[in-house]
Design a protein around this motif. Structure first.
Motif, mmCIF file in Angstrom:
data_model
loop_
_atom_site.group_PDB
_atom_site.id
_atom_site.type_symbol
_atom_site.label_atom_id
_atom_site.label_comp_id
_atom_site.label_asym_id
_atom_site.label_seq_id
_atom_site.Cartn_x
_atom_site.Cartn_y
_atom_site.Cartn_z
ATOM 1 N N PRO A 32 -164.731 72.068 76.903
ATOM 2 C CA PRO A 32 -163.368 71.403 76.217
ATOM 3 C C PRO A 32 -162.285 71.252 77.426
ATOM 4 N N VAL A 33 -161.666 70.175 77.379
ATOM 5 C CA VAL A 33 -160.657 69.863 78.373
ATOM 6 C C VAL A 33 -159.531 69.211 77.650
ATOM 7 N N HIS A 34 -158.400 69.323 77.999
ATOM 8 C CA HIS A 34 -157.292 68.410 77.934
ATOM 9 C C HIS A 34 -156.823 67.559 78.993
ATOM 10 N N VAL A 35 -157.077 66.144 78.676
ATOM 11 C CA VAL A 35 -156.887 65.200 79.812
ATOM 12 C C VAL A 35 -155.355 64.614 79.538
ATOM 13 N N HIS A 36 -154.644 64.665 80.448
ATOM 14 C CA HIS A 36 -153.026 64.343 80.563
ATOM 15 C C HIS A 36 -152.983 63.012 81.323
ATOM 16 N N VAL A 37 -152.422 61.872 80.785
ATOM 17 C CA VAL A 37 -152.088 60.754 81.515
ATOM 18 C C VAL A 37 -150.974 60.162 81.393
ATOM 19 N N LEU A 38 -150.228 60.002 82.373
ATOM 20 C CA LEU A 38 -148.902 59.685 82.782
ATOM 21 C C LEU A 38 -148.953 58.281 83.386
ATOM 22 N N VAL A 39 -148.216 57.279 82.786
ATOM 23 C CA VAL A 39 -148.159 55.877 83.490
ATOM 24 C C VAL A 39 -146.696 55.523 83.770
ATOM 25 N N TYR A 40 -146.111 55.088 85.100
ATOM 26 C CA TYR A 40 -145.111 54.807 85.293
ATOM 27 C C TYR A 40 -144.773 53.453 85.714
ATOM 28 N N ALA A 50 -139.965 53.951 85.375
ATOM 29 C CA ALA A 50 -139.918 54.434 84.010
ATOM 30 C C ALA A 50 -141.205 54.651 83.227
ATOM 31 N N LEU A 51 -141.012 55.856 82.438
ATOM 32 C CA LEU A 51 -142.358 56.396 82.132
ATOM 33 C C LEU A 51 -142.759 55.368 80.842
ATOM 34 N N ALA A 52 -144.186 54.893 81.065
ATOM 35 C CA ALA A 52 -144.566 53.840 79.995
ATOM 36 C C ALA A 52 -145.463 54.467 79.100
ATOM 37 N N ILE A 53 -146.201 55.405 79.654
ATOM 38 C CA ILE A 53 -147.301 56.346 78.799
ATOM 39 C C ILE A 53 -147.255 57.686 78.852
ATOM 40 N N ASN A 54 -147.395 58.393 77.922
ATOM 41 C CA ASN A 54 -147.613 59.887 78.108
ATOM 42 C C ASN A 54 -148.325 60.328 76.862
ATOM 43 N N GLN A 55 -149.747 60.712 77.320
ATOM 44 C CA GLN A 55 -150.926 60.671 76.449
ATOM 45 C C GLN A 55 -151.493 61.826 77.005
ATOM 46 N N THR A 56 -151.843 62.749 75.799
ATOM 47 C CA THR A 56 -152.806 63.826 76.146
ATOM 48 C C THR A 56 -154.074 63.921 75.202
ATOM 49 N N THR A 57 -155.172 63.716 75.557
ATOM 50 C CA THR A 57 -156.283 63.800 74.751
ATOM 51 C C THR A 57 -157.233 64.995 74.741
ATOM 52 N N VAL A 58 -157.452 65.653 73.722
ATOM 53 C CA VAL A 58 -158.193 66.828 73.599
ATOM 54 C C VAL A 58 -159.826 66.257 73.545
ATOM 55 N N THR A 59 -160.511 66.741 74.323
ATOM 56 C CA THR A 59 -161.702 66.378 73.961
ATOM 57 C C THR A 59 -162.744 67.266 74.769
ATOM 58 N N VAL A 60 -164.271 67.019 74.789
ATOM 59 C CA VAL A 60 -165.039 67.951 75.141
ATOM 60 C C VAL A 60 -165.965 67.242 76.312
ATOM 61 N N TYR A 186 -156.100 72.271 104.197
ATOM 62 C CA TYR A 186 -154.868 71.996 103.360
ATOM 63 C C TYR A 186 -155.373 72.180 101.803
ATOM 64 N N ALA A 187 -154.707 72.622 101.029
ATOM 65 C CA ALA A 187 -155.044 73.007 99.558
ATOM 66 C C ALA A 187 -154.899 71.119 98.921
ATOM 67 N N ASP A 188 -153.970 70.500 99.500
ATOM 68 C CA ASP A 188 -153.913 69.201 99.132
ATOM 69 C C ASP A 188 -152.922 68.378 100.093
ATOM 70 N N ASN A 189 -152.959 67.286 100.352
ATOM 71 C CA ASN A 189 -152.169 66.487 101.195
ATOM 72 C C ASN A 189 -152.115 64.997 100.647
ATOM 73 N N TYR A 190 -151.182 64.181 101.561
ATOM 74 C CA TYR A 190 -150.843 62.887 100.997
ATOM 75 C C TYR A 190 -150.772 62.832 99.525
ATOM 76 N N VAL A 191 -149.832 63.489 99.139
ATOM 77 C CA VAL A 191 -149.654 63.583 97.709
ATOM 78 C C VAL A 191 -148.295 62.884 97.147
ATOM 79 N N THR A 192 -148.351 62.479 95.749
ATOM 80 C CA THR A 192 -147.272 61.739 95.255
ATOM 81 C C THR A 192 -146.371 62.743 94.517
ATOM 82 N N LEU A 193 -145.357 63.029 94.491
ATOM 83 C CA LEU A 193 -144.355 63.457 93.659
ATOM 84 C C LEU A 193 -143.653 62.736 92.793
ATOM 85 N N LEU A 194 -143.678 63.087 91.441
ATOM 86 C CA LEU A 194 -142.745 62.402 90.382
ATOM 87 C C LEU A 194 -141.310 62.849 90.800
#
Length: 221
Positions: A32-40, A50-60, A186-194
């Motif tokens: 089971p997962v929660h998928v969170h989608v943000l579109v700016y 500007a935030l255009a989409i803020n959607q969380t989908t609960v699925t398997v 590196y745990a992560d790099n070349y990242v995007t910060l809101l």
């Protein structure tokens, strides 16, 4: 993102061809997962988002399957550039490293000249990113007795209230020579910060410990 997270057994990714958010599961059991989608949407003068989409989908996430869970579709605005952040989480399950967010960009009305497409991203303003580094320890490398594993925690913070920090990359350098310390994990790099987002990441440098010390450098775009 595909290279950094390809081995994650459960993951959420954006198909840039169909603009569908996909959930992949390479395990032999459902998760089971929660998928969170943000579109700016990026403003026409590339000065803010500007935030255009803020959607969380609960699925398997079904075992050994890839399935679409959300369709972003074509832009419903006049925004030439959109940034899409996708993240999968599951309570009680360790989805790392897929629990790290992935950020993609979309160019609407794609020009035929690819150089013009990338030029749009160059119009984004530079923002101030505050980067701090804390030494967390040194241990003998298991891979090579002549090497040490020098560990750090890095904090990256976007100080801008209205614009994201795109393509933030950071490096651990020698304080005496200012050369990059490599190899490094590196745990992560070349990242995007809101806007106003802060990320904490770990770095392991595989080098003999340097008493002269280390410095951290970071740059956005």
């Amino acid at each position: 993102f595909g290279v950094k997270h390809a081995l994650a057994p459960v993951n959420a990714i954006l198909d840039l061809c169909s603009l569908h958010v996909l959930v992949t599961n390479r395990l032999t059991e459902d998760v089971p997962v929660h998928v969170h989608v943000l579109v700016y949407n990026v403003s026409s003068d590339a000065s803010s988002i500007a935030l255009a989409i803020n959607q969380t989908t609960v699925t398997v996430a079904l075992a050994n399957e890839v399935r679409s869970v959300f369709a972003i579709g074509q832009s419903q605005s006049a925004a030439q550039i959109q940034f899409v952040r996708v993240q999968a989480k599951s309570e009680g399950q360790d989805l790392a490293p897929s629990s790290l967010p992935s950020t993609h960009w979309i160019a609407n009305g794609v020009p035929t000249n690819p150089h013009r497409l990338f030029a749009r991203l160059q119009q984004l303003p530079e923002v101030m990113v505050v980067a701090t580094c804390a030494f967390t320890g040194v241990s003998r490398s298991a891979a090579s007795p002549a090497m040490d594993t020098v560990s750090f925690n890095v904090t990256l913070c976007n100080t801008d209230k209205s614009m994201l920090a795109w393509f933030v990359r950071y490096h651990i350098r020698s304080a005496s020579t200012h050369e990059r310390m490599i190899p490094a994990l590196y745990a992560d790099n070349y990242v995007t910060l809101l806007p106003l987002e802060q990320r904490e990441l770990s770095v392991d440098v595989l080098q003999p410990f340097s008493p002269a010390g280390y410095v951290l450098t970071a740059r956005a775009r």
